[in-house]
Scaffold this motif. Structure first.
Motif, short mmCIF file in Angstrom:
data_model
loop_
_atom_site.label_atom_id
_atom_site.label_comp_id
_atom_site.label_asym_id
_atom_site.label_seq_id
_atom_site.Cartn_x
_atom_site.Cartn_y
_atom_site.Cartn_z
N ALA A 1 -21.06 4.64 -26.37
CA ALA A 1 -22.13 5.68 -26.71
C ALA A 1 -23.59 4.79 -26.77
CB ALA A 1 -22.07 6.30 -27.83
N LYS A 2 -23.71 3.57 -26.08
CA LYS A 2 -24.81 3.07 -26.17
C LYS A 2 -25.97 3.67 -25.37
CE LYS A 2 -26.60 -1.77 -24.88
NZ LYS A 2 -27.27 -1.94 -26.07
N HIS A 3 -25.55 4.08 -24.34
CA HIS A 3 -26.62 5.05 -23.43
C HIS A 3 -27.50 5.96 -24.01
CE1 HIS A 3 -23.12 7.18 -22.77
NE2 HIS A 3 -23.76 8.16 -21.99
N VAL A 4 -26.34 6.45 -25.16
CA VAL A 4 -26.97 7.71 -25.88
C VAL A 4 -27.75 7.33 -27.16
CG1 VAL A 4 -26.09 9.76 -27.22
CG2 VAL A 4 -25.15 9.10 -25.12
N VAL A 5 -27.15 6.21 -27.89
CA VAL A 5 -27.75 5.87 -29.05
C VAL A 5 -28.91 5.25 -29.05
CG1 VAL A 5 -27.09 4.63 -31.08
CG2 VAL A 5 -25.35 5.99 -30.27
N ASP A 6 -28.90 4.15 -28.02
CA ASP A 6 -30.19 3.37 -27.77
C ASP A 6 -31.65 3.87 -27.87
OD1 ASP A 6 -29.19 0.72 -27.78
OD2 ASP A 6 -28.93 0.19 -25.56
N PRO A 7 -31.66 5.11 -27.09
CA PRO A 7 -32.94 5.74 -27.12
C PRO A 7 -33.50 6.23 -28.26
CG PRO A 7 -31.74 6.36 -25.09
CD PRO A 7 -30.78 5.55 -26.08
N VAL A 8 -32.39 6.93 -29.03
CA VAL A 8 -32.63 7.32 -30.69
C VAL A 8 -32.99 6.25 -31.43
CG1 VAL A 8 -31.98 8.92 -32.28
CG2 VAL A 8 -31.20 9.27 -29.99
N LEU A 9 -32.27 5.12 -31.46
CA LEU A 9 -32.53 4.03 -32.11
C LEU A 9 -33.91 3.47 -31.78
CD1 LEU A 9 -29.54 1.58 -32.58
CD2 LEU A 9 -30.74 2.91 -34.45
N ALA B 1 -19.69 -2.34 -38.21
CA ALA B 1 -21.10 -2.67 -38.47
C ALA B 1 -21.82 -1.61 -37.42
CB ALA B 1 -21.40 -3.99 -37.83
N ILE B 2 -23.01 -1.36 -37.81
CA ILE B 2 -23.59 -0.28 -37.20
C ILE B 2 -24.24 -0.80 -35.76
CG2 ILE B 2 -26.02 0.90 -37.43
CD1 ILE B 2 -25.99 0.68 -40.42
N SER B 3 -24.33 -2.09 -35.84
CA SER B 3 -24.78 -2.58 -34.35
C SER B 3 -23.67 -2.56 -33.55
CB SER B 3 -24.84 -4.20 -34.65
OG SER B 3 -26.17 -4.44 -35.47
N GLU B 4 -22.40 -2.16 -34.02
CA GLU B 4 -21.13 -2.25 -32.98
C GLU B 4 -21.32 -1.05 -32.00
OE1 GLU B 4 -17.36 -3.17 -34.20
OE2 GLU B 4 -18.02 -4.19 -36.20
N LEU B 5 -22.04 0.01 -32.68
CA LEU B 5 -22.58 1.47 -31.93
C LEU B 5 -23.15 0.93 -30.49
CD1 LEU B 5 -23.38 3.82 -34.83
CD2 LEU B 5 -21.34 3.59 -33.48
N VAL B 6 -23.96 -0.24 -30.60
CA VAL B 6 -24.85 -0.38 -29.55
C VAL B 6 -24.54 -1.94 -28.86
CG1 VAL B 6 -26.72 1.05 -29.99
CG2 VAL B 6 -26.77 -0.96 -30.94
N GLU B 7 -23.12 -2.44 -29.20
CA GLU B 7 -22.91 -3.61 -28.75
C GLU B 7 -22.81 -3.55 -27.09
OE1 GLU B 7 -19.24 -4.06 -30.62
OE2 GLU B 7 -18.24 -3.14 -29.08
N ARG B 8 -22.70 -4.77 -26.60
CA ARG B 8 -22.67 -4.76 -25.23
C ARG B 8 -21.25 -3.90 -24.87
NH1 ARG B 8 -23.75 -10.65 -23.14
NH2 ARG B 8 -25.26 -10.34 -24.63
N GLY B 9 -21.54 -2.99 -23.92
CA GLY B 9 -20.43 -2.35 -23.44
C GLY B 9 -19.99 -1.03 -24.31
N ALA B 10 -20.52 -0.94 -25.29
CA ALA B 10 -20.38 0.30 -26.35
C ALA B 10 -20.24 1.51 -25.53
CB ALA B 10 -21.25 0.20 -27.29
N GLY C 1 -25.02 9.24 -36.29
CA GLY C 1 -23.99 10.36 -36.19
C GLY C 1 -23.65 10.39 -34.79
N LEU C 2 -24.41 10.46 -33.73
CA LEU C 2 -23.88 10.46 -32.29
C LEU C 2 -22.87 9.18 -32.00
CD1 LEU C 2 -27.42 11.57 -30.68
CD2 LEU C 2 -25.12 12.79 -30.93
N GLY C 3 -23.41 8.16 -32.55
CA GLY C 3 -22.76 7.04 -32.18
C GLY C 3 -21.29 6.78 -32.73
N ILE C 4 -21.05 7.57 -34.13
CA ILE C 4 -19.92 7.42 -34.62
C ILE C 4 -19.09 8.59 -33.90
CG2 ILE C 4 -18.78 8.35 -37.03
CD1 ILE C 4 -21.19 7.19 -38.33
N ALA C 5 -19.58 9.58 -33.57
CA ALA C 5 -18.99 10.97 -32.76
C ALA C 5 -18.56 10.67 -31.64
CB ALA C 5 -19.81 12.03 -32.90
N LEU C 6 -19.36 9.67 -30.86
CA LEU C 6 -18.95 9.49 -29.34
C LEU C 6 -18.22 8.09 -29.14
CD1 LEU C 6 -22.28 10.58 -28.06
CD2 LEU C 6 -19.96 11.83 -28.05
N THR C 7 -18.04 7.30 -30.13
CA THR C 7 -17.41 5.84 -30.13
C THR C 7 -15.95 6.00 -30.45
OG1 THR C 7 -19.52 4.91 -30.10
CG2 THR C 7 -17.54 3.38 -30.61
N PRO C 8 -15.08 6.14 -29.57
CA PRO C 8 -13.47 5.99 -30.09
C PRO C 8 -13.07 5.13 -31.18
CG PRO C 8 -13.77 6.23 -27.53
CD PRO C 8 -15.31 5.62 -28.19
#
Length: 217
Positions: free
Chosen positions: A55-63, A44-53, A29-36
Protein backbone atom coordinates in the motif's frame (compact mmCIF):
# COMPACT_ATOMS: atom_id res chain seq x y z
CA UNK A 1 -2.73 42.67 9.06
CA UNK A 2 -5.31 43.58 11.70
CA UNK A 3 -5.29 41.82 15.07
CA UNK A 4 -8.53 40.02 14.22
CA UNK A 5 -7.13 38.78 10.91
CA UNK A 6 -3.92 37.66 12.58
CA UNK A 7 -5.85 35.73 15.22
CA UNK A 8 -7.90 34.03 12.50
CA UNK A 9 -4.71 33.12 10.66
CA UNK A 10 -3.19 31.75 13.87
CA UNK A 11 -6.27 29.59 14.44
CA UNK A 12 -6.03 28.22 10.91
CA UNK A 13 -2.39 27.31 11.38
CA UNK A 14 -3.18 25.81 14.77
CA UNK A 15 -5.81 23.65 13.08
CA UNK A 16 -2.99 21.97 11.17
CA UNK A 17 -2.15 20.11 14.39
CA UNK A 18 -5.54 18.39 14.35
CA UNK A 19 -5.28 17.80 10.61
CA UNK A 20 -1.83 16.25 11.09
CA UNK A 21 -3.23 13.82 13.67
CA UNK A 22 -6.11 12.97 11.32
CA UNK A 23 -3.71 12.44 8.42
CA UNK A 24 -1.58 10.05 10.46
CA UNK A 25 -4.65 8.10 11.59
CA UNK A 26 -5.84 7.87 7.97
CA UNK A 27 -2.42 6.77 6.66
CA UNK A 28 -2.06 4.20 9.40
CA UNK A 29 -5.58 2.86 8.94
CA UNK A 30 -5.29 2.62 5.17
CA UNK A 31 -1.91 0.94 5.42
CA UNK A 32 -3.13 -1.63 7.92
CA UNK A 33 -6.26 -2.38 5.87
CA UNK A 34 -4.44 -2.68 2.53
CA UNK A 35 -1.28 -4.52 3.58
CA UNK A 36 -1.73 -8.31 3.67
CA UNK A 37 -0.65 -10.04 6.89
CA UNK A 38 0.32 -6.76 8.53
CA UNK A 39 -0.10 -6.55 12.32
CA UNK A 40 -0.51 -3.16 13.98
CA UNK A 41 0.67 -4.82 17.19
CA UNK A 42 3.86 -6.49 16.05
CA UNK A 43 4.95 -4.71 12.84
CA UNK A 44 6.67 -1.33 12.70
CA UNK A 45 4.80 1.63 11.24
CA UNK A 46 7.58 2.12 8.69
CA UNK A 47 6.85 -1.32 7.27
CA UNK A 48 3.67 0.14 5.76
CA UNK A 49 5.87 2.20 3.43
CA UNK A 50 8.94 -0.02 3.18
CA UNK A 51 10.43 -0.67 -0.21
CA UNK A 52 7.90 -2.73 -2.18
CA UNK A 53 5.10 -2.38 0.42
CA UNK A 54 1.67 -3.29 -0.98
CA UNK A 55 0.00 0.00 0.00
CA UNK A 56 3.01 2.31 -0.29
CA UNK A 57 1.49 4.24 -3.18
CA UNK A 58 -1.58 4.95 -1.06
CA UNK A 59 0.06 5.61 2.31
CA UNK A 60 3.00 7.74 1.15
CA UNK A 61 0.95 10.78 0.00
CA UNK A 62 -1.03 10.86 3.25
CA UNK A 63 2.12 10.54 5.33
CA UNK A 64 3.66 13.39 3.35
CA UNK A 65 0.62 15.50 4.24
CA UNK A 66 0.96 14.49 7.90
CA UNK A 67 4.59 15.59 8.13
CA UNK A 68 4.04 18.75 6.10
CA UNK A 69 1.14 19.91 8.31
CA UNK A 70 3.42 19.99 11.35
CA UNK A 71 5.28 22.99 9.86
CA UNK A 72 2.36 25.48 9.79
CA UNK A 73 1.15 24.09 13.11
CA UNK A 74 4.51 25.00 14.65
CA UNK A 75 4.23 28.50 13.19
CA UNK A 76 0.77 28.83 14.73
CA UNK A 77 2.24 27.88 18.12
CA UNK A 78 4.87 30.55 17.64
CA UNK A 79 2.20 33.20 17.15
CA UNK A 80 -0.03 31.96 19.94
CA UNK A 81 2.51 31.39 22.70
CA UNK A 82 5.54 33.47 21.74
CA UNK A 83 4.10 36.64 20.19
CA UNK A 84 7.23 38.68 20.98
CA UNK A 85 9.94 36.13 20.27
CA UNK A 86 11.62 36.19 16.87
CA UNK A 87 13.06 32.66 16.93
CA UNK A 88 11.44 30.57 19.71
CA UNK A 89 13.39 27.33 20.01
CA UNK A 90 10.42 25.06 20.81
CA UNK A 91 8.26 25.83 17.75
CA UNK A 92 11.32 26.02 15.51
CA UNK A 93 12.37 22.51 16.58
CA UNK A 94 8.83 21.24 16.08
CA UNK A 95 8.62 22.74 12.61
CA UNK A 96 12.03 21.41 11.63
CA UNK A 97 10.91 17.93 12.72
CA UNK A 98 8.31 18.01 9.95
CA UNK A 99 10.94 18.53 7.26
CA UNK A 100 12.91 15.29 7.80
CA UNK A 101 9.58 13.46 7.87
CA UNK A 102 8.91 14.67 4.35
CA UNK A 103 12.44 13.72 3.27
CA UNK A 104 12.15 10.26 4.84
CA UNK A 105 8.88 9.53 3.08
CA UNK A 106 10.15 10.71 -0.29
CA UNK A 107 13.68 9.36 -0.35
CA UNK A 108 14.46 6.94 2.48
CA UNK A 109 12.04 4.00 2.73
CA UNK A 110 13.21 1.25 5.02
CA UNK A 111 14.23 -2.13 3.65
CA UNK A 112 11.97 -5.19 3.82
CA UNK A 113 10.96 -5.78 7.41
CA UNK A 114 12.77 -2.54 8.28
CA UNK A 115 15.91 -4.55 8.91
CA UNK A 116 18.90 -2.31 9.71
CA UNK A 117 22.21 -2.31 7.80
CA UNK A 118 20.76 -3.85 4.63
CA UNK A 119 21.14 -0.78 2.41
CA UNK A 120 22.42 2.75 2.97
CA UNK A 121 19.02 4.32 2.32
CA UNK A 122 17.25 1.91 4.65
CA UNK A 123 19.83 2.47 7.39
CA UNK A 124 19.60 6.25 7.03
CA UNK A 125 15.86 5.96 7.52
CA UNK A 126 16.47 4.62 11.02
CA UNK A 127 19.14 7.17 11.87
CA UNK A 128 16.91 10.05 10.77
CA UNK A 129 13.62 8.80 12.24
CA UNK A 130 14.84 8.34 15.82
CA UNK A 131 16.29 11.88 16.24
CA UNK A 132 13.18 13.28 14.53
CA UNK A 133 10.93 11.76 17.19
CA UNK A 134 13.17 12.94 20.01
CA UNK A 135 13.21 16.46 18.53
CA UNK A 136 9.41 16.58 18.74
CA UNK A 137 9.46 15.58 22.42
CA UNK A 138 12.15 18.14 23.26
CA UNK A 139 10.13 20.79 21.43
CA UNK A 140 7.05 19.96 23.50
CA UNK A 141 9.13 20.19 26.69
CA UNK A 142 10.44 23.63 25.68
CA UNK A 143 6.99 24.88 24.73
CA UNK A 144 5.80 23.73 28.15
CA UNK A 145 8.49 25.91 29.70
CA UNK A 146 7.16 28.96 27.86
CA UNK A 147 3.62 28.10 28.92
CA UNK A 148 4.68 28.27 32.57
CA UNK A 149 5.36 32.00 32.34
CA UNK A 150 2.20 32.84 30.38
CA UNK A 151 -1.04 33.50 32.33
CA UNK A 152 -3.09 32.31 29.35
CA UNK A 153 -1.15 29.07 28.89
CA UNK A 154 0.00 28.30 32.43
CA UNK A 155 -2.54 25.55 33.06
CA UNK A 156 -1.24 23.57 30.06
CA UNK A 157 2.41 23.79 31.11
CA UNK A 158 2.41 20.74 33.38
CA UNK A 159 0.39 18.78 30.84
CA UNK A 160 2.93 19.62 28.14
CA UNK A 161 5.88 18.63 30.31
CA UNK A 162 4.09 15.40 31.29
CA UNK A 163 3.46 14.66 27.60
CA UNK A 164 7.18 15.07 26.85
CA UNK A 165 8.18 12.83 29.76
CA UNK A 166 5.64 10.15 28.84
CA UNK A 167 6.78 10.29 25.22
CA UNK A 168 10.43 9.93 26.26
CA UNK A 169 9.54 6.87 28.32
CA UNK A 170 7.62 5.34 25.43
CA UNK A 171 10.51 6.13 23.07
CA UNK A 172 12.91 4.25 25.35
CA UNK A 173 10.58 1.26 25.55
CA UNK A 174 10.06 1.31 21.77
CA UNK A 175 13.81 1.25 21.13
CA UNK A 176 14.27 -1.65 23.56
CA UNK A 177 11.41 -3.58 21.92
CA UNK A 178 12.44 -2.75 18.34
CA UNK A 179 13.08 -6.40 17.47
CA UNK A 180 10.11 -7.86 19.35
CA UNK A 181 6.46 -8.60 18.56
CA UNK A 182 5.33 -5.49 20.47
CA UNK A 183 7.13 -2.84 18.43
CA UNK A 184 4.07 -1.78 16.42
CA UNK A 185 1.98 -1.23 19.53
CA UNK A 186 4.58 0.91 21.28
CA UNK A 187 5.44 2.89 18.15
CA UNK A 188 1.78 3.85 17.87
CA UNK A 189 1.54 4.71 21.57
CA UNK A 190 4.62 6.90 21.16
CA UNK A 191 3.23 8.64 18.08
CA UNK A 192 -0.13 9.32 19.69
CA UNK A 193 1.56 10.57 22.86
CA UNK A 194 2.47 13.72 20.96
CA UNK A 195 -0.37 13.80 18.43
CA UNK A 196 -2.87 14.13 21.28
CA UNK A 197 -0.86 17.17 22.43
CA UNK A 198 -1.22 18.70 18.96
CA UNK A 199 -4.99 18.33 19.27
CA UNK A 200 -5.21 19.69 22.81
CA UNK A 201 -3.01 22.66 21.98
CA UNK A 202 -5.08 23.50 18.93
CA UNK A 203 -8.23 23.44 21.07
CA UNK A 204 -6.58 25.91 23.44
CA UNK A 205 -5.74 28.21 20.52
CA UNK A 206 -9.36 27.99 19.39
CA UNK A 207 -10.50 29.08 22.87
CA UNK A 208 -8.47 32.26 22.47
CA UNK A 209 -5.20 31.51 24.32
CA UNK A 210 -3.32 33.72 21.91
CA UNK A 211 -1.87 36.55 23.94
CA UNK A 212 0.78 34.68 25.89
CA UNK A 213 3.93 36.40 27.03
CA UNK A 214 6.13 33.32 27.16
CA UNK A 215 9.74 33.73 26.07
CA UNK A 216 11.36 30.61 27.54
CA UNK A 217 12.41 27.84 25.16
Amino acid sequence: MTETAQQASTRRMGSCGVLAAAAFALADGLGIALTPDYSAWSDAISELVERGAAAKHVVDPVLLLYHALVIPFAFGLHRAIYPRAAMPVGPVMLGLAGLPGVILTLFFPCDTGCEPLVSLRGTLQIFIAIPMGLTILIAIWLVGGAMRVSPQWHRLAGYSRATAIAGAGLAAVTIVLAETDQVGLFERLLTWSYLQWYIATRLAIARGCMTGRGTAG
